[in-house]
Design a protein around this motif. Structure first.
Motif, PDB file in Angstrom:
ATOM      1  N   ARG A 182       1.059  -1.331   0.482  1.00 28.30           N
ATOM      2  CA  ARG A 182      -0.044  -0.206   0.065  1.00 28.30           C
ATOM      3  C   ARG A 182       0.704   1.265  -0.448  1.00 28.30           C
ATOM      4  O   ARG A 182       0.259   2.007  -0.688  1.00 28.30           O
ATOM      5  N   CYS A 183       1.706   1.424   0.655  1.00 25.53           N
ATOM      6  CA  CYS A 183       2.891   2.401   0.235  1.00 25.53           C
ATOM      7  C   CYS A 183       3.367   3.036  -0.908  1.00 25.53           C
ATOM      8  O   CYS A 183       3.999   4.614  -0.521  1.00 25.53           O
ATOM      9  N   LEU A 184       3.510   1.566  -1.507  1.00 24.45           N
ATOM     10  CA  LEU A 184       4.699   1.807  -2.766  1.00 24.45           C
ATOM     11  C   LEU A 184       3.404   2.053  -3.486  1.00 24.45           C
ATOM     12  O   LEU A 184       4.002   2.416  -5.123  1.00 24.45           O
ATOM     13  N   THR A 185       2.338   1.978  -3.688  1.00 20.52           N
ATOM     14  CA  THR A 185       1.167   2.212  -4.424  1.00 20.52           C
ATOM     15  C   THR A 185       1.348   4.079  -5.328  1.00 20.52           C
ATOM     16  O   THR A 185       1.844   4.746  -4.592  1.00 20.52           O
ATOM     17  N   GLY A 186       1.464   3.419  -6.750  1.00 21.88           N
ATOM     18  CA  GLY A 186       1.053   5.429  -7.179  1.00 21.88           C
ATOM     19  C   GLY A 186       2.491   4.689  -7.818  1.00 21.88           C
ATOM     20  O   GLY A 186       2.748   5.983  -8.390  1.00 21.88           O
ATOM     21  N   TRP A 187       3.490   4.547  -7.975  1.00 28.20           N
ATOM     22  CA  TRP A 187       4.547   5.030  -7.972  1.00 28.20           C
ATOM     23  C   TRP A 187       4.884   3.802  -9.052  1.00 28.20           C
ATOM     24  O   TRP A 187       4.546   2.776  -9.106  1.00 28.20           O
ATOM     25  N   THR A 188       4.939   4.760 -10.291  1.00 25.98           N
ATOM     26  CA  THR A 188       5.377   3.665 -12.039  1.00 25.98           C
ATOM     27  C   THR A 188       6.202   4.124 -12.919  1.00 25.98           C
ATOM     28  O   THR A 188       6.563   4.985 -12.706  1.00 25.98           O
ATOM     29  N   VAL A 189       6.376   3.655 -13.308  1.00 27.97           N
ATOM     30  CA  VAL A 189       7.492   3.820 -14.774  1.00 27.97           C
ATOM     31  C   VAL A 189       6.646   3.832 -15.838  1.00 27.97           C
ATOM     32  O   VAL A 189       5.992   2.619 -16.797  1.00 27.97           O
ATOM     33  N   ARG A 190       7.177   4.659 -17.248  1.00 24.50           N
ATOM     34  CA  ARG A 190       6.362   4.942 -18.382  1.00 24.50           C
ATOM     35  C   ARG A 190       7.459   3.786 -19.151  1.00 24.50           C
ATOM     36  O   ARG A 190       8.254   3.542 -18.816  1.00 24.50           O
ATOM     37  N   ASP A 191       5.962   3.790 -19.929  1.00 23.08           N
ATOM     38  CA  ASP A 191       6.618   2.270 -20.879  1.00 23.08           C
ATOM     39  C   ASP A 191       7.100   2.833 -22.158  1.00 23.08           C
ATOM     40  O   ASP A 191       6.361   3.856 -22.071  1.00 23.08           O
ATOM     41  N   LYS A 192       7.742   1.734 -23.491  1.00 22.69           N
ATOM     42  CA  LYS A 192       8.260   2.090 -24.648  1.00 22.69           C
ATOM     43  C   LYS A 192       6.874   2.679 -25.596  1.00 22.69           C
ATOM     44  O   LYS A 192       7.494   3.612 -26.083  1.00 22.69           O
ATOM     45  N   LYS A 193       6.029   2.477 -25.019  1.00 23.54           N
ATOM     46  CA  LYS A 193       5.142   3.659 -26.101  1.00 23.54           C
ATOM     47  C   LYS A 193       4.961   4.689 -25.636  1.00 23.54           C
ATOM     48  O   LYS A 193       3.431   5.301 -26.422  1.00 23.54           O
ATOM     49  N   GLN A 194       4.574   5.285 -24.404  1.00 25.95           N
ATOM     50  CA  GLN A 194       4.778   6.589 -23.778  1.00 25.95           C
ATOM     51  C   GLN A 194       5.574   7.779 -24.421  1.00 25.95           C
ATOM     52  O   GLN A 194       6.829   6.873 -24.664  1.00 25.95           O
ATOM     53  N   PHE A 195       5.454   8.472 -23.621  1.00 28.18           N
ATOM     54  CA  PHE A 195       6.481  10.054 -24.280  1.00 28.18           C
ATOM     55  C   PHE A 195       7.566   9.477 -22.762  1.00 28.18           C
ATOM     56  O   PHE A 195       6.817   9.058 -21.715  1.00 28.18           O
ATOM     57  N   PHE A 196       8.712  10.101 -22.828  1.00 24.17           N
ATOM     58  CA  PHE A 196       9.115   9.941 -21.768  1.00 24.17           C
ATOM     59  C   PHE A 196       9.467   8.557 -21.041  1.00 24.17           C
ATOM     60  O   PHE A 196       9.127   8.440 -20.250  1.00 24.17           O
ATOM     61  N   LYS A 197       9.672   7.689 -22.104  1.00 25.06           N
ATOM     62  CA  LYS A 197       9.685   5.888 -21.809  1.00 25.06           C
ATOM     63  C   LYS A 197      10.820   6.393 -20.758  1.00 25.06           C
ATOM     64  O   LYS A 197      11.427   6.572 -21.255  1.00 25.06           O
ATOM     65  N   GLY A 198      10.589   5.104 -19.674  1.00 25.48           N
ATOM     66  CA  GLY A 198      11.605   4.582 -18.567  1.00 25.48           C
ATOM     67  C   GLY A 198      12.088   6.072 -17.677  1.00 25.48           C
ATOM     68  O   GLY A 198      12.123   5.653 -16.705  1.00 25.48           O
ATOM     69  N   ARG A 199      10.636   7.048 -17.654  1.00 28.52           N
ATOM     70  CA  ARG A 199       9.900   7.534 -16.554  1.00 28.52           C
ATOM     71  C   ARG A 199       9.662   7.592 -15.308  1.00 28.52           C
ATOM     72  O   ARG A 199       8.866   6.631 -15.554  1.00 28.52           O
ATOM     73  N   VAL A 200      10.814   7.787 -14.325  1.00 29.24           N
ATOM     74  CA  VAL A 200       9.337   7.319 -13.242  1.00 29.24           C
ATOM     75  C   VAL A 200       8.965   8.066 -12.759  1.00 29.24           C
ATOM     76  O   VAL A 200       9.926   9.580 -12.595  1.00 29.24           O
ATOM     77  N   GLU A 201       7.610   8.160 -12.374  1.00 29.70           N
ATOM     78  CA  GLU A 201       6.611   9.008 -11.803  1.00 29.70           C
ATOM     79  C   GLU A 201       6.086   7.964 -10.324  1.00 29.70           C
ATOM     80  O   GLU A 201       5.116   7.283 -10.811  1.00 29.70           O
ATOM     81  N   PHE A 202       5.828   8.773  -9.259  1.00 28.46           N
ATOM     82  CA  PHE A 202       4.397   8.690  -8.506  1.00 28.46           C
ATOM     83  C   PHE A 202       2.980   9.222  -8.700  1.00 28.46           C
ATOM     84  O   PHE A 202       2.604  10.980  -9.202  1.00 28.46           O
ATOM     85  N   HIS A 203       2.013   8.649  -9.422  1.00 30.22           N
ATOM     86  CA  HIS A 203       0.949   9.215  -8.920  1.00 30.22           C
ATOM     87  C   HIS A 203       0.004   8.970  -7.801  1.00 30.22           C
ATOM     88  O   HIS A 203      -0.569   7.950  -7.265  1.00 30.22           O
ATOM     89  N   HIS A 204      -0.146  10.143  -7.761  1.00 30.00           N
ATOM     90  CA  HIS A 204      -0.784  10.065  -6.213  1.00 30.00           C
ATOM     91  C   HIS A 204      -2.802  10.332  -6.398  1.00 30.00           C
ATOM     92  O   HIS A 204      -2.864   9.230  -4.813  1.00 30.00           O
ATOM     93  N   ASP A 205      -3.105  10.171  -7.569  1.00 29.85           N
ATOM     94  CA  ASP A 205      -4.452   9.494  -7.923  1.00 29.85           C
ATOM     95  C   ASP A 205      -3.862   8.039  -7.840  1.00 29.85           C
ATOM     96  O   ASP A 205      -5.474   7.532  -7.431  1.00 29.85           O
ATOM     97  N   LEU A 206      -3.108   7.229  -8.209  1.00 31.60           N
ATOM     98  CA  LEU A 206      -3.068   5.870  -8.058  1.00 31.60           C
ATOM     99  C   LEU A 206      -2.171   5.520  -6.779  1.00 31.60           C
ATOM    100  O   LEU A 206      -2.308   4.399  -6.260  1.00 31.60           O
TER     101      LEU A 206
END
Lengths: 509, 373
Positions: free
Chosen positions: A265-289
């Motif tokens: 639960r603590c780690l929900t929302g951390w993700t990484v953009r995949d090869k189909k997206q802009f800024f591929k490989g970028r790590v992001e925290f999504h507060h809404d997730l």
């Protein structure tokens, strides 16, 4: 045409072009063998030979003399401060030969034109036609894995920062990522550089944090799909479990299934953009997730509304926990002392880890000065893992190598090529796992001695002359004088060097 | 006295070997096993369909490609099973992506065969437990405990050019007690067996007649290793070149011939040892049902898998068959994948010692419904 051929061919060609460059810039790996090359003179492994066996990937000619001259303690301190060691030659080879590894994350993914090799530029007729995007992805994947593997082996052979490379190897297993899963094939190169190599002798908590938000780790252990969108979406527990079981507390570290779920639960929302997206490989925290409610981990409260800061709160709890100190100390002692490490050494190592708040240098210094490490009881008892075996043979024989695919092939046959272990626990440490590799060790020994490995050559006679004869040569390989049985086998075998590398004593460290 | 198998692998009389044949380039299942009683087949393939008169009739609906005739007796004897509409969930129709997915067994680390070899209660550990015939390690074997990539048995020679080396190594290891000493003894034992094999020119049993190509040569080496009891638990071998975008018939005839001749010879050669040997034939995907303007076929979805030996429920075409009318086809006109390859492999792996609790680790993130093979 059959799938795979195009990429394989292009890689092979590109590799060939680089191999040419290597020859062009000179012979980088074999040392000129200057200064004292005095070999060990004792009949048992002494303190200096022991240090070289455990803190390095094997003694090269001259290492024994040098460490004897500066003293054991100074050698340990020297190796604990890798930044102060000039490693110009190794750095240069890595820069020249493995340049893809320097790319920022976004450039680890292929872009148009990545597969253009110099030969194709000169001779358009050689150009592969019909290469689509998927071919390019395949191409880049192979280039990266080849370079990552090559650079790892090259550094182990060549670097003067030997303990640093040993620790890189240790943490690469501890935070194992198999590049063959999903987009790890492009992202592991960044993990190796920005996580493992950046923190190998730094602070453990920093290392865990870097790993937690490493794009490759987010792929490998599914952290990227760990999210909470209301009550019916369950978090993905994969990373949470391994974080505690493998990376920090250890399987008997005292956490429960409820803790695993809370950590997820603590780690929900951390993700990484995949090869189909802009800024591929970028790590992001999504507060809404992110599940922003209150959590309880190992009995400690993490207040609601923490958002991305939950990660740091969580690491405060697990990274420097007494169980973590014990588990990391136990693993380090298993690596540096014995498969079943003595409890007293684990204890002093764990204490140093705790007192220094996870300072890896301080922890190692305590281990290396422990009675159990220094004393004779555990010397020459460990079974070299195959990478250590191969690299130690190359170092002892002062081999000239470009780490060709043929060399890596031996590591594959030995089941220990870097970055090929599928599960998150990393290559096993215990000797039992590696006993079935003898045939390929012996084959490697014979091939090395007869200069049958493409891209790797040794000059046996020159080496023997420089070292001052057979006895010194044997002692350089074995870390002690040879027994009568070894001397006789050396003489009768018809290939002394092959015999030494294949001998039981050379399998140990 | 213990048999060498016990010494080498510790698995006693479970002398089972799993052989995986991968047809690279997407083999046309509808040419290998043609639905010769389906008029839609001939409507879609007016020029390159397998003519009813040429096909080897199997079960009243399907027929073998004529070049697979050598396998017909194996099928009739009930030792060859066919699964049609087999493949993976991959929608990319890219060779690379589909082979990756299939060999990894999903978006997973390592290969399915590698995970299988590692996951069993007594993991394969002998020096020769697993061999890959060819020049490179196939992805399905990533993560295996030990794999030997070999082209011929000569790859197992130790110090052939230095006759003095081997006895001296043996002498030094004989002084070793404990684990290292016994591991060395097992290894020398296996080497000796290989030497004996090499010393005598190989004569396949039961007048089996292999072809003169790499595939047959590879299968022959596998058969020799199985018969020599060196502890071979799995082997993999590829047949390349199935990407039949144009003049499919010309391209496929020699390939199918190679496949049929090799498999039939292997079956005959092994004789009773076939009971403890399983051969799986698979490919990354099948081909478009409708032929293209170049007398070829383009990338599609469902293809076939073959399973030979090892108590398989043979003599049948397994799995559901949807039919070839336009409304049943998928996307641009492809035979849908009705039988996921994992459901075909799972029963075979169980026969080779995988427990029900290990299957989810071998094929993660997939809800298995193993076929009754």
């Amino acid at each position: 045409m059959g799938a795979g051929t195009l990429a394989a061919v292009s890689c092979e060609r590109a590799k060939g072009a680089r191999g040419g460059l290597l020859r062009f810039i000179g012979k980088p790996t074999a040392a000129t063998l200057e200064g004292s090359l005095q070999a060990p003179a004792a009949s048992e492994i002494d303190e200096v030979s022991h240090l070289l066996a455990r803190l390095t990937f094997g003694a090269a000619p001259g290492d024994y003399a040098r460490v004897s001259a500066i003293g054991a303690q100074n050698f340990i301190e020297e190796q604990l401060a890798p930044a102060a060691i000039s490693d110009y030659q190794c750095d240069r080879v890595i820069r020249h030969e493995f340049s893809s590894l320097e790319n920022p994350v976004s450039r680890l993914f292929p872009r148009k034109g990545d597969n253009k090799d110099p030969l194709q530029q000169l001779f358009p007729a050689l150009r592969d036609h019909g290469a689509g995007v998927s071919d390019l992805y395949e191409y880049k994947e192979k280039v990266l894995l080849n370079e990552l593997t090559g650079a790892t082996v090259m550094r182990a052979v060549l670097s003067k920062r030997q303990l640093f490379e040993v620790m890189v190897n240790f943490w690469s297993d501890h935070f194992n990522i198999d590049p063959s899963k999903g987009e790890c094939k492009w992202l592991k190169a960044a993990d190796d550089r920005d996580v493992i190599r950046s923190h190998a002798l730094g602070n453990f908590r920093d290392l865990v944090r870097a790993s937690a938000v490493s794009p490759a780790m987010l792929w490998y252990l599914d952290g990227r799909v760990n999210r909470s969108k209301g009550a019916d979406e369950k978090p993905n527990e994969n990373y949470a479990r391994e974080l505690m079981e493998l990376h920090t507390l250890g399987v008997h570290g005292g956490y429960s299934q409820a803790d695993v779920m809370e950590v997820a639960r603590c780690l929900t929302g951390w993700t990484v953009r995949d090869k189909k997206q802009f800024f591929k490989g970028r790590v992001e925290f999504h507060h809404d997730l992110h599940d922003d409610g209150a959590k309880q981990v190992l009995g400690q409260e993490i207040a609601a509304g923490g958002g991305a800061r939950d990660l740091d709160r969580l690491l405060d709890i697990v990274a420097l926990h007494p169980s973590t100190a014990h588990y990391i100390a136990w693993k380090l002692c298993r690596r540096f002392i014995a498969d079943e490490p003595p409890a007293a050494a684990v204890e002093v190592t764990a204490k140093a880890f705790g007192d220094s708040k996870g300072d890896i240098r301080t922890t190692l210094r305590a281990l290396f000065t422990s009675e159990e490490f220094r004393g004779p009881a555990f010397r020459a008892q460990k079974f070299k893992r195959p990478l250590h075996f191969v690299v130690s043979a190359l170092r002892a024989s002062n081999a000239e190598t470009n780490v060709s695919p043929q060399l890596v092939e031996y590591l594959l046959r030995l089941g220990h090529a870097p970055f090929r272990y599928p599960t998150p626990d990393g290559y096993p440490e215990e000797s039992t796992h590696w006993q079935s590799t003898l045939l390929w060790r012996w084959n490697f020994a014979a091939a090395l001695a007869d200069n049958q490995i493409k891209g790797t050559t040794i000059e046996f006679e020159a080496l023997r002359t420089k070292l001052g004869g057979d006895e010194a040569l044997m002692a350089t390989f074995l870390g002690r004088t040879a027994t009568e049985a070894e001397q006789s086998a050396y003489r009768e075998s018809g290939s002394g060097l092959a015999l030494l590398v294949a001998s039981p004593a050379f399998q140990r460290c | 006295m213990n048999s060498p198998q016990v010494l080498i692998t510790g698995n006693g009389d479970q002398r089972q070997t799993l052989v995986v044949v991968f047809l690279r380039g997407a083999a046309d299942g509808l040419a290998l096993v043609a639905p010769i009683e389906d008029d839609n087949y001939y409507r879609a393939r007016p020029r390159i369909g397998i003519a009813k008169k040429d096909a080897v009739k199997l079960d009243g609906f399907f027929g073998f490609h004529p070049q697979l005739a050598p396998l017909a007796p194996v099928f009739s004897a009930g030792e060859l099973a066919i699964v049609h509409g087999a493949g993976s969930e991959d929608q990319s129709r890219s060779h690379f992506e589909a082979q990756d997915l299939m060999e990894h067994g999903g978006v997973a680390a390592g290969g399915w065969l590698g995970r299988f070899l590692r996951a069993r209660p007594a993991p394969a550990s002998g020096a020769l437990a697993c061999v890959a015939l060819g020049k490179a390690l196939p992805e399905c074997l990533l993560g295996a405990p030990t794999v030997t990539v070999m082209q011929t048995l000569d790859d197992f020679a130790l110090g052939a050019k230095r006759p003095g080396l081997r006895p001296e190594i043996e002498r030094l290891y004989a002084l070793e007690h404990g684990q290292l000493g016994s591991a060395a003894r097992d290894t020398f034992d296996a080497l000796q067996r290989i030497d004996q094999m090499r010393a005598i020119p190989y004569k396949p049993a039961n007048e089996a007649s292999y072809g003169n190509d790499e595939f047959s040569e590879g299968l022959k080496q596998i058969a020799r290793l199985i018969k020599a009891d060196v502890g071979l638990e799995s082997a993999s071998i590829d047949v390349d070149g199935w990407d039949s975008h144009f003049t499919q018939q010309t391209l496929l005839t020699p390939l199918v011939d190679k496949l049929g001749t090799g498999l039939a010879a292997f079956h005959k050669d092994l004789g009773s040892r076939m009971a403890t040997t399983s051969v799986v034939v698979m490919t990354e995907f099948g081909r478009r049902v409708r032929e293209n303007s170049a007398f070829g076929t383009d990338h599609g979805r469902g293809s076939v898998m073959f399973l030979m030996g090892g108590g398989v429920k043979g003599g049948r075409v397994h799995g559901k068959w949807a039919g070839l009318s336009d409304d049943l086809l998928e996307g641009p006109g492809d035979l849908p994948v009705i039988n996921n390859y994992r459901n075909v492999l799972a029963p075979i792996l169980m026969r080779h010692g995988a427990g029900a609790d290990q299957l989810p680790r071998i094929f993660p993130d997939f809800s298995l419904q193993p076929l009754a093979l």
